[in-house]
Design a protein around this motif. Structure first.
Motif, PDB file in Angstrom:
ATOM      1  N   LEU A   1       0.824  -1.206   0.000  1.00  0.00           N
ATOM      2  CA  LEU A   1       0.000   0.000   0.000  1.00  0.00           C
ATOM      3  C   LEU A   1       0.862   1.262   0.000  1.00  0.00           C
ATOM      4  N   ALA A   2       1.994   1.221   0.715  1.00  0.00           N
ATOM      5  CA  ALA A   2       2.876   2.397   0.771  1.00  0.00           C
ATOM      6  C   ALA A   2       3.484   2.695  -0.591  1.00  0.00           C
ATOM      7  N   CYS A   3       3.812   1.658  -1.346  1.00  0.00           N
ATOM      8  CA  CYS A   3       4.364   1.884  -2.685  1.00  0.00           C
ATOM      9  C   CYS A   3       3.358   2.604  -3.572  1.00  0.00           C
ATOM     10  N   VAL A   4       2.083   2.205  -3.479  1.00  0.00           N
ATOM     11  CA  VAL A   4       1.054   2.883  -4.264  1.00  0.00           C
ATOM     12  C   VAL A   4       0.916   4.340  -3.826  1.00  0.00           C
ATOM     13  N   ALA A   5       0.921   4.576  -2.501  1.00  0.00           N
ATOM     14  CA  ALA A   5       0.773   5.940  -1.993  1.00  0.00           C
ATOM     15  C   ALA A   5       1.949   6.825  -2.392  1.00  0.00           C
ATOM     16  N   PHE A   6       3.157   6.308  -2.315  1.00  0.00           N
ATOM     17  CA  PHE A   6       4.325   7.119  -2.653  1.00  0.00           C
ATOM     18  C   PHE A   6       4.452   7.313  -4.169  1.00  0.00           C
ATOM     19  N   LEU A   7       3.957   6.393  -4.954  1.00  0.00           N
ATOM     20  CA  LEU A   7       3.920   6.630  -6.395  1.00  0.00           C
ATOM     21  C   LEU A   7       2.987   7.791  -6.729  1.00  0.00           C
TER      22      LEU A   7
ATOM     23  N   SER B   1      10.928   4.751   4.114  1.00  0.00           N
ATOM     24  CA  SER B   1      11.826   3.831   3.393  1.00  0.00           C
ATOM     25  C   SER B   1      12.899   3.281   4.317  1.00  0.00           C
ATOM     26  N   GLY B   2      13.445   4.127   5.170  1.00  0.00           N
ATOM     27  CA  GLY B   2      14.453   3.646   6.108  1.00  0.00           C
ATOM     28  C   GLY B   2      13.885   2.643   7.100  1.00  0.00           C
ATOM     29  N   ALA B   3      12.679   2.929   7.612  1.00  0.00           N
ATOM     30  CA  ALA B   3      12.059   2.009   8.563  1.00  0.00           C
ATOM     31  C   ALA B   3      11.738   0.667   7.907  1.00  0.00           C
ATOM     32  N   TRP B   4      11.210   0.693   6.673  1.00  0.00           N
ATOM     33  CA  TRP B   4      10.845  -0.570   6.022  1.00  0.00           C
ATOM     34  C   TRP B   4      12.058  -1.342   5.529  1.00  0.00           C
ATOM     35  N   THR B   5      13.157  -0.678   5.305  1.00  0.00           N
ATOM     36  CA  THR B   5      14.391  -1.425   5.021  1.00  0.00           C
ATOM     37  C   THR B   5      14.781  -2.281   6.221  1.00  0.00           C
TER      38      THR B   5
ATOM     39  N   SER C   1      13.572  -7.256  -1.217  1.00  0.00           N
ATOM     40  CA  SER C   1      12.919  -6.045  -0.719  1.00  0.00           C
ATOM     41  C   SER C   1      13.868  -5.205   0.136  1.00  0.00           C
ATOM     42  N   ILE C   2      14.799  -5.870   0.804  1.00  0.00           N
ATOM     43  CA  ILE C   2      15.790  -5.108   1.588  1.00  0.00           C
ATOM     44  C   ILE C   2      16.590  -4.201   0.656  1.00  0.00           C
ATOM     45  N   ALA C   3      16.984  -4.751  -0.488  1.00  0.00           N
ATOM     46  CA  ALA C   3      17.789  -3.976  -1.433  1.00  0.00           C
ATOM     47  C   ALA C   3      16.984  -2.829  -2.038  1.00  0.00           C
ATOM     48  N   THR C   4      15.744  -3.118  -2.468  1.00  0.00           N
ATOM     49  CA  THR C   4      14.975  -2.066  -3.126  1.00  0.00           C
ATOM     50  C   THR C   4      14.608  -0.938  -2.164  1.00  0.00           C
ATOM     51  N   TRP C   5      14.194  -1.277  -0.975  1.00  0.00           N
ATOM     52  CA  TRP C   5      13.856  -0.222  -0.004  1.00  0.00           C
ATOM     53  C   TRP C   5      15.100   0.519   0.468  1.00  0.00           C
ATOM     54  N   GLY C   6      16.241  -0.154   0.499  1.00  0.00           N
ATOM     55  CA  GLY C   6      17.481   0.553   0.807  1.00  0.00           C
ATOM     56  C   GLY C   6      17.842   1.563  -0.275  1.00  0.00           C
ATOM     57  N   ILE C   7      17.621   1.191  -1.537  1.00  0.00           N
ATOM     58  CA  ILE C   7      17.880   2.124  -2.636  1.00  0.00           C
ATOM     59  C   ILE C   7      16.924   3.312  -2.564  1.00  0.00           C
TER      60      ILE C   7
END
Length: 242
Positions: free
Chosen positions: A84-90, A116-120, A158-164
């Motif tokens: 849901l967060a990805c949709v909201a941030f898009l 993004s930092g928290a979800w990483t 997902s760790i890598a993508t949210w870190g980026i």
């Protein structure tokens, strides 16, 4: 990523430039966010569809990760919120170029950076938890192993993508409005005032002297001005009597 070729605020072109959809979808930030959305979908979809089986010793469905229901619930919760967060941030990425206030852009970037930092970190915990519980699972006869391995793999991705995404948000936050040329007011140069205008310079008055021709009769010449009034003296003044 930052906009190139013009002034920008927090990595996005200034308001009024317009929205370019093709440029937006080609941005690395948009691509990574879509990948994060797909990875989150895979994680919670694998668990909700094949993450619970009935062990031989029990009629109640248990989590495939060492029968730890809390592990599956944690992975589903992190995955659904990330989805849901990805949709909201898009949607926020689309709306940010239309923000004319730099302070609102700052809050949007700070929200992206914090989430993004928290979800990483949460994806890191999720991966470690899934991998640990899977290593303790010994009876895998009725367990869909492909679903379990896919859940672990995509939680790691997902760790890598949210870190980026965290790195991109941090870069935009540090950049801020440094590349925006804001006009500043400067006092005009003081003007030097002269007592007279340059075209009207002061001149010295010279009295005009009139001369009469030597052959003019005396009767036509103007006599010299003389006063016929008697001289005033203090002795002739008498104060009024009341």
């Amino acid at each position: 990523m930052a906009e190139t070729g013009g002034a920008s605020a927090y990595g996005v072109a200034l308001a009024g430039v317009g929205f370019d959809f093709y440029k937006f979808v080609r941005q690395p930030q948009t691509i990574v966010r879509v990948l994060s959305w797909v990875f989150a979908l895979v994680v919670f979809a694998c668990i909700t569809t094949e993450g619970y089986v009935n062990p031989p010793s029990s009629s109640q469905a248990k989590c495939i990760f060492n029968q730890s229901d809390s592990t599956c619930q944690y992975a589903v919760g992190v995955g659904v919120i990330a989805f849901l967060a990805c949709v909201a941030f898009l949607m926020l990425d689309v709306y940010v170029p239309f923000m004319s206030n730099a302070q609102d852009r700052k809050y949007a970037v700070m929200a992206d950076l914090g989430f993004s930092g928290a979800w990483t970190f949460l994806w890191l915990v999720c991966f470690c938890l899934l991998a640990s519980q899977w290593s303790r699972t010994h009876d895998v006869r009725a367990i869909p192993e492909d679903a379990a391995r896919a859940t672990i793999a995509f939680s790691f991705f997902s760790i890598a993508t949210w870190g980026i995404l965290t790195y991109f948000a941090l870069g935009r936050f540090r950049r801020g409005v440094d590349d925006v040329s804001i006009p500043t007011y400067t006092d005009p140069a003081p003007e030097i005032h002269t007592p007279y205008p340059p075209t009207y310079a002061p001149t010295t008055y010279t009295p005009t002297t009139y001369t009469y021709p030597s052959n003019m009769p005396e009767s036509q010449k103007q006599p010299t001005f003389t006063s016929n009034l008697p001289p005033q003296s203090d002795t002739g003044y008498l104060p009024p009597k009341y």
